[in-house]
Design an enzyme around this catalytic site. Structure first.
Site: not given
Ligand code: GRF
Length: 205
Positions: A14, A110
């Protein structure tokens, strides 16, 4: 220019989506000033460094008490003069003093359509396991402001994603990321940076 700090614990896909969106102009009027992780081994820190962004590790384990960690986290965040704090897979509970000081200036992503599959115990793959166990045909992702509860703050953006026959939690997690999370989180930041979502309560969507 909106000054953004991103808090991460893991892989940081993300975070990468945010950095790519800044580079490509899908996010305007915002810059990521710091990435903070509780986990020194988080690949997200590498992604930040590779982008020339300050990468800070603050682990609760490095402090004698939780209170001291909470104070250090708040001091670090204050020192960057941030306008917006983005939780992008940050698995540490946000200290109440930080929520008060940065009310409506902390957002979280989320991986479900809140209020489904959220709250205590719903993180990572567990969210997708629960969605598959319940047999929902549609899931998705939600960007919301962070308040004192767990996934309970005002909702800013949501995006639906189909559940398909044969999905495993891992396959569904990947689809939710690709089709929702990596689009929605940059979009929320861009809208905030451009005044389409107000940081002071009330938003025009
Ligand atoms: C994602 O699924 C986000 O929605 C959740 O944790 C995960 C993080 O993934 N809160 P990344 O570290 O961004 O790959």
């Amino acid at each position: 220019m909106l000054k953004v700090g991103v808090l991460v614990s893991g892989g940081g896909t993300n975070l990468q989506a945010i950095l790519d969106a800044v580079d490509s102009g899908r996010i305007t009027n915002a810059e990521v000033n710091v990435v903070i992780s509780n986990n020194a081994g988080a690949y997200a820190l590498e992604r930040a460094r590779a982008h020339g962004i300050e990468a800070v590790c603050l682990s609760p384990k490095a402090f004698p008490t939780r209170e001291e960690f909470n104070e250090a986290l708040l001091e670090t965040i204050d020192s960057y003069g941030l306008d917006l704090i983005v939780l992008a897979g940050y698995l540490v509970t946000i200290p109440p003093a930080m929520i008060r000081r940065y009310r409506n200036r902390i957002i979280n992503i989320h991986p479900s359509l809140i209020p489904s599959f959220c709250g205590v115990g719903y993180y990572g793959l567990k969210v997708h396991e629960a969605a598959l166990a319940r047999g929902v045909k549609i899931t998705g992702a939600t960007v919301h402001f962070v308040d004192e509860g767990m996934d309970s703050g005002p909702i800013l953006l949501q995006k639906a994603v189909e559940v398909l026959p044969g999905d495993t939690p891992e396959i569904l997690q990947r689809r939710v990321m690709e089709q929702a999370e990596w689009i929605l989180l940059p979009e929320a930041i861009d809208r905030i940076a451009n005044g389409q979502i107000s940081l002071f309560g009330g938003h025009d969507l």
